[in-house]
Design a protein around this motif. Structure first.
Motif, PDB file in Angstrom:
ATOM      1  N   GLY A 118       0.791  -1.233   0.000  1.00 57.18           N
ATOM      2  CA  GLY A 118       0.000   0.000   0.000  1.00 57.18           C
ATOM      3  C   GLY A 118       0.817   1.273   0.000  1.00 57.18           C
ATOM      4  O   GLY A 118       0.258   2.360  -0.246  1.00 57.18           O
ATOM      5  N   ARG A 119       2.121   1.200   0.258  1.00 52.18           N
ATOM      6  CA  ARG A 119       2.936   2.419   0.302  1.00 52.18           C
ATOM      7  C   ARG A 119       3.122   2.990  -1.104  1.00 52.18           C
ATOM      8  O   ARG A 119       3.557   2.293  -2.020  1.00 52.18           O
ATOM      9  N   ILE A 120       2.802   4.259  -1.283  1.00 54.70           N
ATOM     10  CA  ILE A 120       2.931   4.913  -2.586  1.00 54.70           C
ATOM     11  C   ILE A 120       4.406   5.141  -2.888  1.00 54.70           C
ATOM     12  O   ILE A 120       5.116   5.800  -2.121  1.00 54.70           O
ATOM     13  N   VAL A 121       4.874   4.583  -4.015  1.00 56.63           N
ATOM     14  CA  VAL A 121       6.291   4.678  -4.369  1.00 56.63           C
ATOM     15  C   VAL A 121       6.532   5.481  -5.643  1.00 56.63           C
ATOM     16  O   VAL A 121       7.658   5.915  -5.903  1.00 56.63           O
ATOM     17  N   ARG A 122       5.460   5.670  -6.449  1.00 58.18           N
ATOM     18  CA  ARG A 122       5.646   6.426  -7.697  1.00 58.18           C
ATOM     19  C   ARG A 122       4.329   7.083  -8.104  1.00 58.18           C
ATOM     20  O   ARG A 122       3.260   6.507  -7.942  1.00 58.18           O
ATOM     21  N   ILE A 123       4.455   8.300  -8.641  1.00 58.52           N
ATOM     22  CA  ILE A 123       3.296   9.064  -9.117  1.00 58.52           C
ATOM     23  C   ILE A 123       3.626   9.600 -10.506  1.00 58.52           C
ATOM     24  O   ILE A 123       4.702  10.177 -10.703  1.00 58.52           O
ATOM     25  N   LYS A 124       2.722   9.417 -11.455  1.00 58.57           N
ATOM     26  CA  LYS A 124       2.900  10.027 -12.772  1.00 58.57           C
ATOM     27  C   LYS A 124       1.613  10.751 -13.155  1.00 58.57           C
ATOM     28  O   LYS A 124       0.522  10.176 -13.054  1.00 58.57           O
ATOM     29  N   LEU A 125       1.750  12.000 -13.601  1.00 57.47           N
ATOM     30  CA  LEU A 125       0.601  12.790 -14.015  1.00 57.47           C
ATOM     31  C   LEU A 125       0.879  13.432 -15.373  1.00 57.47           C
ATOM     32  O   LEU A 125       1.981  13.920 -15.622  1.00 57.47           O
ATOM     33  N   ASN A 126      -0.135  13.414 -16.232  1.00 56.38           N
ATOM     34  CA  ASN A 126      -0.062  14.034 -17.553  1.00 56.38           C
ATOM     35  C   ASN A 126      -0.809  15.360 -17.518  1.00 56.38           C
ATOM     36  O   ASN A 126      -1.989  15.398 -17.153  1.00 56.38           O
ATOM     37  N   TYR A 127      -0.116  16.430 -17.892  1.00 58.88           N
ATOM     38  CA  TYR A 127      -0.712  17.759 -17.837  1.00 58.88           C
ATOM     39  C   TYR A 127      -1.803  17.931 -18.898  1.00 58.88           C
ATOM     40  O   TYR A 127      -1.711  17.379 -20.000  1.00 58.88           O
ATOM     41  N   GLY A 135       2.381  14.809 -25.125  1.00 56.40           N
ATOM     42  CA  GLY A 135       2.378  16.047 -24.361  1.00 56.40           C
ATOM     43  C   GLY A 135       3.356  16.026 -23.204  1.00 56.40           C
ATOM     44  O   GLY A 135       4.377  15.343 -23.239  1.00 56.40           O
ATOM     45  N   THR A 136       3.023  16.780 -22.164  1.00 58.96           N
ATOM     46  CA  THR A 136       3.926  16.967 -21.026  1.00 58.96           C
ATOM     47  C   THR A 136       3.449  16.172 -19.816  1.00 58.96           C
ATOM     48  O   THR A 136       2.262  16.174 -19.493  1.00 58.96           O
ATOM     49  N   SER A 137       4.391  15.510 -19.155  1.00 60.29           N
ATOM     50  CA  SER A 137       4.068  14.743 -17.952  1.00 60.29           C
ATOM     51  C   SER A 137       5.154  14.937 -16.907  1.00 60.29           C
ATOM     52  O   SER A 137       6.270  15.372 -17.213  1.00 60.29           O
ATOM     53  N   ILE A 138       4.815  14.593 -15.678  1.00 59.42           N
ATOM     54  CA  ILE A 138       5.767  14.675 -14.564  1.00 59.42           C
ATOM     55  C   ILE A 138       5.662  13.396 -13.751  1.00 59.42           C
ATOM     56  O   ILE A 138       4.585  12.810 -13.622  1.00 59.42           O
ATOM     57  N   ARG A 139       6.811  12.943 -13.243  1.00 59.54           N
ATOM     58  CA  ARG A 139       6.849  11.690 -12.493  1.00 59.54           C
ATOM     59  C   ARG A 139       7.715  11.858 -11.254  1.00 59.54           C
ATOM     60  O   ARG A 139       8.808  12.402 -11.326  1.00 59.54           O
ATOM     61  N   LEU A 140       7.214  11.374 -10.137  1.00 56.66           N
ATOM     62  CA  LEU A 140       7.953  11.352  -8.881  1.00 56.66           C
ATOM     63  C   LEU A 140       8.053   9.908  -8.396  1.00 56.66           C
ATOM     64  O   LEU A 140       7.077   9.150  -8.507  1.00 56.66           O
ATOM     65  N   GLY A 141       9.197   9.524  -7.872  1.00 52.68           N
ATOM     66  CA  GLY A 141       9.337   8.172  -7.354  1.00 52.68           C
ATOM     67  C   GLY A 141      10.507   8.071  -6.399  1.00 52.68           C
ATOM     68  O   GLY A 141      11.415   8.910  -6.406  1.00 52.68           O
ATOM     69  N   VAL A 142      10.477   7.032  -5.577  1.00 56.95           N
ATOM     70  CA  VAL A 142      11.570   6.759  -4.644  1.00 56.95           C
ATOM     71  C   VAL A 142      12.157   5.403  -5.014  1.00 56.95           C
ATOM     72  O   VAL A 142      11.529   4.364  -4.787  1.00 56.95           O
TER      73      VAL A 142
END
Length: 215
Positions: free
Chosen positions: A95-104, A169-176
């Motif tokens: 359940g721990r969130i390790v990555r997020i990706k969003l498309n603008y 298009g443009t996207s952003i991604r965060l991860g550990v």
């Protein structure tokens, strides 16, 4: 006269050295105070997926192809973003969130460049270039320590091309990465404990026609 000139030169040199020292000091302080990003659009890395229940479509949750160590859920419509997903652990820290990706929502290069300038000011002027040589795929990556032994990966991307394996298009991604590696290691150990599955013995893998598209 010569002594006066020597004293003036010494004072000027001392002033320059002091100025340089102050610049180094303030630059170092600014760098030390820079914090790694924790999340975006109300979704936070390290939180349990249930804490983002109002941001994701629970019915879409599942294991992506090739990622048996993670589950992925699509995001609900979020202001400024047209789509995205959240990935979370299933083994080491379920359940721990390790990555997020969003498309603008705005797919333009203009927004990409605006975001790039803002991210450089916030997280450093020297991200790693990960794009292609043709200019269709533009990717910049930051690796930012969070002060807790982890490194947060931040990736800004823009794609303008015909390959549907990339998000247009443009996207952003965060991860550990550390947390993802923990999930991979845990999943491997779990597989090793399971009984081995027998390999197919009908010989089709040796048939060239079986390996090619059908007419």
């Amino acid at each position: 006269m010569a002594r006066v000139e020597i004293r003036s030169a010494w004072r000027a040199s001392r002033c320059l050295m002091l100025t340089a020292a102050l610049l180094l000091l303030f630059t170092g302080v600014g760098h030390a105070q820079r914090q790694a990003p924790k999340g975006i659009a109300g979704v936070t890395l390290g939180e349990h997926i249930e804490q983002a229940a109002d941001k994701v479509r629970k019915e879409t949750a599942g294991v992506p192809w090739g990622l048996g160590h993670l589950e992925r859920a699509e995001t609900l419509p979020l202001p400024g973003f047209r789509s995205g997903y959240v990935e979370y652990g299933t083994c080491a820290q379920p359940g721990r969130i390790v990555r997020i990706k969003l498309n603008y929502e705005d797919e333009s290069l203009r927004l990409f460049n605006t975001l790039l300038d803002a991210l450089k000011k916030r997280y450093g002027q020297r991200p790693e270039w990960r794009g292609d040589a043709f200019g269709t795929l533009k990717v910049w990556k930051w690796s930012i320590p969070d002060g807790k032994g982890n490194s947060v990966s931040l990736i800004l991307q823009n794609y303008q091309g015909d390959d549907d394996s990339y998000s247009e298009g443009t996207s952003i991604r965060l991860g550990v990465r550390n947390w993802i590696d923990d999930e991979i290691a845990c999943a491997r150990k779990r597989v090793e404990r399971e009984p081995a599955r027998p390999a197919p013995t009908d010989g089709r893998a040796r048939d060239l026609d079986w390996l090619l598209p059908t007419d």
